[in-house]
Design a protein around this motif. Structure first.
Motif, PDB file in Angstrom:
ATOM      1  N   LEU A 146       0.825  -1.195   0.000  1.00 38.31           N
ATOM      2  CA  LEU A 146       0.000   0.000   0.000  1.00 38.31           C
ATOM      3  C   LEU A 146       0.870   1.260   0.000  1.00 38.31           C
ATOM      4  N   TYR A 147       1.905   1.305   0.853  1.00 37.11           N
ATOM      5  CA  TYR A 147       2.773   2.479   0.944  1.00 37.11           C
ATOM      6  C   TYR A 147       4.044   2.339   0.115  1.00 37.11           C
ATOM      7  N   LYS A 148       4.197   1.210  -0.547  1.00 34.95           N
ATOM      8  CA  LYS A 148       5.364   0.932  -1.383  1.00 34.95           C
ATOM      9  C   LYS A 148       6.686   1.020  -0.606  1.00 34.95           C
ATOM     10  N   ILE A 149       6.628   0.593   0.645  1.00 35.37           N
ATOM     11  CA  ILE A 149       7.831   0.541   1.469  1.00 35.37           C
ATOM     12  C   ILE A 149       8.509  -0.796   1.177  1.00 35.37           C
ATOM     13  N   VAL A 150       9.766  -0.726   0.791  1.00 33.34           N
ATOM     14  CA  VAL A 150      10.518  -1.927   0.473  1.00 33.34           C
ATOM     15  C   VAL A 150      11.726  -1.988   1.392  1.00 33.34           C
ATOM     16  N   GLU A 151      11.836  -3.105   2.116  1.00 35.29           N
ATOM     17  CA  GLU A 151      12.995  -3.274   2.981  1.00 35.29           C
ATOM     18  C   GLU A 151      14.206  -3.580   2.126  1.00 35.29           C
ATOM     19  N   SER A 152      15.294  -2.860   2.379  1.00 34.96           N
ATOM     20  CA  SER A 152      16.515  -3.127   1.627  1.00 34.96           C
ATOM     21  C   SER A 152      17.234  -4.320   2.240  1.00 34.96           C
ATOM     22  N   ASP A 153      17.966  -5.037   1.402  1.00 38.11           N
ATOM     23  CA  ASP A 153      18.733  -6.172   1.874  1.00 38.11           C
ATOM     24  C   ASP A 153      19.921  -5.681   2.690  1.00 38.11           C
ATOM     25  N   ILE A 154      20.260  -6.439   3.717  1.00 38.64           N
ATOM     26  CA  ILE A 154      21.447  -6.126   4.515  1.00 38.64           C
ATOM     27  C   ILE A 154      22.672  -6.454   3.677  1.00 38.64           C
ATOM     28  N   GLN A 155      23.617  -5.555   3.676  1.00 35.32           N
ATOM     29  CA  GLN A 155      24.847  -5.782   2.936  1.00 35.32           C
ATOM     30  C   GLN A 155      25.939  -6.177   3.923  1.00 35.32           C
ATOM     31  N   TRP A 156      26.470  -7.375   3.759  1.00 36.27           N
ATOM     32  CA  TRP A 156      27.518  -7.877   4.623  1.00 36.27           C
ATOM     33  C   TRP A 156      28.860  -7.698   3.946  1.00 36.27           C
ATOM     34  N   LEU A 157      29.846  -7.373   4.753  1.00 39.16           N
ATOM     35  CA  LEU A 157      31.209  -7.258   4.239  1.00 39.16           C
ATOM     36  C   LEU A 157      32.008  -8.484   4.674  1.00 39.16           C
ATOM     37  N   PRO A 158      32.837  -9.036   3.790  1.00 40.91           N
ATOM     38  CA  PRO A 158      33.738 -10.109   4.230  1.00 40.91           C
ATOM     39  C   PRO A 158      34.652  -9.591   5.348  1.00 40.91           C
ATOM     40  N   GLU A 159      35.174 -10.503   6.154  1.00 38.31           N
ATOM     41  CA  GLU A 159      35.983 -10.142   7.325  1.00 38.31           C
ATOM     42  C   GLU A 159      37.115  -9.172   7.000  1.00 38.31           C
ATOM     43  N   ALA A 160      37.853  -9.441   5.948  1.00 37.54           N
ATOM     44  CA  ALA A 160      38.995  -8.576   5.609  1.00 37.54           C
ATOM     45  C   ALA A 160      38.533  -7.156   5.295  1.00 37.54           C
ATOM     46  N   ARG A 161      37.423  -7.023   4.603  1.00 37.32           N
ATOM     47  CA  ARG A 161      36.908  -5.685   4.284  1.00 37.32           C
ATOM     48  C   ARG A 161      36.324  -5.016   5.523  1.00 37.32           C
ATOM     49  N   GLN A 162      35.679  -5.801   6.385  1.00 40.75           N
ATOM     50  CA  GLN A 162      35.176  -5.236   7.645  1.00 40.75           C
ATOM     51  C   GLN A 162      36.322  -4.601   8.414  1.00 40.75           C
ATOM     52  N   MET A 163      37.402  -5.352   8.565  1.00 39.51           N
ATOM     53  CA  MET A 163      38.536  -4.856   9.349  1.00 39.51           C
ATOM     54  C   MET A 163      39.212  -3.676   8.657  1.00 39.51           C
ATOM     55  N   ALA A 164      39.225  -3.659   7.334  1.00 43.91           N
ATOM     56  CA  ALA A 164      39.790  -2.512   6.612  1.00 43.91           C
ATOM     57  C   ALA A 164      38.991  -1.253   6.924  1.00 43.91           C
ATOM     58  N   VAL A 165      37.678  -1.391   6.989  1.00 50.54           N
ATOM     59  CA  VAL A 165      36.817  -0.247   7.325  1.00 50.54           C
ATOM     60  C   VAL A 165      36.988   0.113   8.798  1.00 50.54           C
ATOM     61  N   ILE A 166      36.931  -0.874   9.683  1.00 46.56           N
ATOM     62  CA  ILE A 166      37.049  -0.615  11.122  1.00 46.56           C
ATOM     63  C   ILE A 166      38.377   0.059  11.450  1.00 46.56           C
ATOM     64  N   ASN A 167      39.425  -0.306  10.746  1.00 42.30           N
ATOM     65  CA  ASN A 167      40.729   0.329  10.976  1.00 42.30           C
ATOM     66  C   ASN A 167      40.740   1.798  10.580  1.00 42.30           C
ATOM     67  N   LYS A 168      39.762   2.239   9.805  1.00 39.68           N
ATOM     68  CA  LYS A 168      39.640   3.651   9.429  1.00 39.68           C
ATOM     69  C   LYS A 168      38.739   4.435  10.391  1.00 39.68           C
ATOM     70  N   VAL A 169      38.099   3.732  11.311  1.00 33.71           N
ATOM     71  CA  VAL A 169      37.272   4.396  12.327  1.00 33.71           C
ATOM     72  C   VAL A 169      38.214   5.052  13.325  1.00 33.71           C
ATOM     73  N   PRO A 170      37.979   6.316  13.689  1.00 33.04           N
ATOM     74  CA  PRO A 170      38.826   6.956  14.711  1.00 33.04           C
ATOM     75  C   PRO A 170      38.831   6.134  16.008  1.00 33.04           C
ATOM     76  N   ASP A 171      39.976   6.083  16.669  1.00 33.51           N
ATOM     77  CA  ASP A 171      40.146   5.258  17.869  1.00 33.51           C
ATOM     78  C   ASP A 171      39.079   5.497  18.931  1.00 33.51           C
ATOM     79  N   GLU A 172      38.657   6.744  19.089  1.00 36.17           N
ATOM     80  CA  GLU A 172      37.668   7.040  20.129  1.00 36.17           C
ATOM     81  C   GLU A 172      36.324   6.353  19.879  1.00 36.17           C
TER      82      GLU A 172
END
Length: 134
Positions: A1-27
């Motif tokens: 009725l409202y045309k709301i569509v849930e988007s699929d969750i996008q998972w990152l492989p472990e190596a890419r997760q850690m590459a991103v997490i390593n760019k998060v500021p330490d705090e």
């Protein structure tokens, strides 16, 4: 009725997760790593209190959450969850539980009560790290 569509969750492989997490500021790494290792909702991490960590069973008691933008004294499913502390998170835990704050995770730039994180802050941190870490 409202045309709301849930988007699929996008998972990152472990190596890419850690590459991103390593760019998060330490705090901000503790909350990001807590989410990674404990597989909980961001709203539960944002509402987690220091006293919710129980040393006697080395676990987090998750009794509350922030579904959407509202703080509730219960989780989205209205159940209290007990989550063992992941060994990879241990180096971050002691400094967090020794701080004189109500919340486990706080952010200096937050304007919320207790300086807790918000969805907006977490999304910005993650999206900025994604741009740098890919």
């Amino acid at each position: 009725l409202y045309k709301i569509v849930e988007s699929d969750i996008q998972w990152l492989p472990e190596a890419r997760q850690m590459a991103v997490i390593n760019k998060v500021p330490d705090e901000h790494k503790p909350i990001i790593l807590w989410l990674k290792y404990h597989l909980r909702r961001p709203g539960e991490a944002m509402a987690l209190h220091r006293v919710d960590y129980r040393l006697e069973n080395d676990a987090f008691i998750i009794p509350r959450g922030i579904p959407g933008r509202e703080y509730y004294e219960y989780t989205k499913t209205k159940k209290v969850h007990v989550i063992p502390c992941h060994s990879e998170f241990k180096p971050y835990l002691l400094p967090l539980i020794k701080r004189p704050t109500k919340y486990m995770f706080t952010c200096k730039s937050s304007r919320t009560e207790g300086k807790r994180y918000t969805d907006t802050i977490l999304n910005k941190i993650w999206n900025d790290a994604c741009k740098k870490g890919w």
